[in-house]
Scaffold this motif. Structure first.
Motif, PDB file in Angstrom:
ATOM      1  N   SER A 172       2.246   1.668  -3.457  1.00 36.28           N
ATOM      2  CA  SER A 172       1.189   2.070  -4.387  1.00 36.28           C
ATOM      3  C   SER A 172       0.780   3.517  -4.177  1.00 36.28           C
ATOM      4  O   SER A 172       0.603   4.265  -5.152  1.00 36.28           O
ATOM      5  CB  SER A 172      -0.038   1.168  -4.230  1.00 36.28           C
ATOM      6  N   MET A 173       0.628   3.930  -2.932  1.00 37.24           N
ATOM      7  CA  MET A 173       0.245   5.318  -2.664  1.00 37.24           C
ATOM      8  C   MET A 173       1.345   6.289  -3.104  1.00 37.24           C
ATOM      9  O   MET A 173       1.058   7.355  -3.632  1.00 37.24           O
ATOM     10  CB  MET A 173      -0.057   5.516  -1.169  1.00 37.24           C
ATOM     11  N   GLY A 174       2.595   5.899  -2.911  1.00 37.91           N
ATOM     12  CA  GLY A 174       3.693   6.741  -3.372  1.00 37.91           C
ATOM     13  C   GLY A 174       3.676   6.910  -4.872  1.00 37.91           C
ATOM     14  O   GLY A 174       3.854   8.017  -5.396  1.00 37.91           O
TER      15      GLY A 174
ATOM     16  N   ASP B 206       1.051   6.536  -6.854  1.00 41.69           N
ATOM     17  CA  ASP B 206      -0.134   7.344  -7.191  1.00 41.69           C
ATOM     18  C   ASP B 206       0.166   8.826  -7.005  1.00 41.69           C
ATOM     19  O   ASP B 206      -0.200   9.664  -7.831  1.00 41.69           O
ATOM     20  CB  ASP B 206      -1.333   6.956  -6.323  1.00 41.69           C
ATOM     21  N   HIS B 207       0.852   9.150  -5.944  1.00 46.59           N
ATOM     22  CA  HIS B 207       1.153  10.552  -5.632  1.00 46.59           C
ATOM     23  C   HIS B 207       2.073  11.173  -6.684  1.00 46.59           C
ATOM     24  O   HIS B 207       1.809  12.279  -7.151  1.00 46.59           O
ATOM     25  CB  HIS B 207       1.781  10.659  -4.244  1.00 46.59           C
ATOM     26  N   ILE B 208       3.134  10.466  -7.070  1.00 41.45           N
ATOM     27  CA  ILE B 208       4.054  11.075  -8.027  1.00 41.45           C
ATOM     28  C   ILE B 208       3.525  11.070  -9.450  1.00 41.45           C
ATOM     29  O   ILE B 208       3.972  11.860 -10.279  1.00 41.45           O
ATOM     30  CB  ILE B 208       5.474  10.427  -7.991  1.00 41.45           C
ATOM     31  N   GLU B 209       2.531  10.223  -9.727  1.00 41.48           N
ATOM     32  CA  GLU B 209       1.955  10.165 -11.069  1.00 41.48           C
ATOM     33  C   GLU B 209       0.803  11.141 -11.261  1.00 41.48           C
ATOM     34  O   GLU B 209       0.250  11.240 -12.354  1.00 41.48           O
ATOM     35  CB  GLU B 209       1.511   8.740 -11.403  1.00 41.48           C
ATOM     36  N   GLU B 210       0.434  11.877 -10.222  1.00 42.15           N
ATOM     37  CA  GLU B 210      -0.677  12.855 -10.334  1.00 42.15           C
ATOM     38  C   GLU B 210      -0.316  13.974 -11.275  1.00 42.15           C
ATOM     39  O   GLU B 210       0.779  14.429 -11.375  1.00 42.15           O
ATOM     40  CB  GLU B 210      -0.989  13.461  -8.960  1.00 42.15           C
TER      41      GLU B 210
ATOM     42  N   SER C 227       0.825  -1.216   0.000  1.00 40.58           N
ATOM     43  CA  SER C 227       0.000   0.000   0.000  1.00 40.58           C
ATOM     44  C   SER C 227       0.855   1.260   0.000  1.00 40.58           C
ATOM     45  O   SER C 227       0.558   2.225  -0.713  1.00 40.58           O
ATOM     46  CB  SER C 227      -0.936   0.024   1.214  1.00 40.58           C
TER      47      SER C 227
END
Length: 109
Positions: free
Chosen positions: A101-103, A105-109, A98
């Motif tokens: 995955s959250m990391g 998601d954050h950098i791909e925003e 998790s």
């Protein structure tokens, strides 16, 4: 008309965790701050691997991988099991997946 906000002194106090807990959290994120360790964690994302397989996946020597696995194990991010002379490593739990995955998601925003 301007909107008024409450004075800062009327806000509820922020409840901070103990300093020791915050230091442990900072140490955890420090471990995630190394790209070699991140590569190893991603190599282990979907399956357990032995040191040689991890070394092949990330393009490092077995010695370098073993050193980083020790750091990851000490931080409870990976676990291991022995099968004869071979040691297999895997992510310790779904929390590690998790966090990765959250990391991402954050950098791909």
């Amino acid at each position: 008309m301007s909107q008024q906000t409450e004075p800062a002194d009327s806000l509820p106090p922020v409840e901070m965790p103990d300093d020791e807990v915050l230091y442990e959290l900072a140490d955890l994120f420090r471990v995630f701050g190394d790209s070699t360790r991140i590569k190893i964690l991603y190599a282990l994302h979907d399956s357990e691997l032995c040191v040689q397989d991890i070394a092949d996946a990330v393009g490092l020597s077995q010695s370098a991988v073993s050193h980083q696995l020790r750091v990851l194990k000490d931080s409870k991010l990976v676990r291991f099991r022995r099968e004869g002379k071979t040691v297999y490593y895997a992510l310790d739990d779904d929390h590690v997946r998790s966090i990765l995955s959250m990391g991402m998601d954050h950098i791909e925003e």
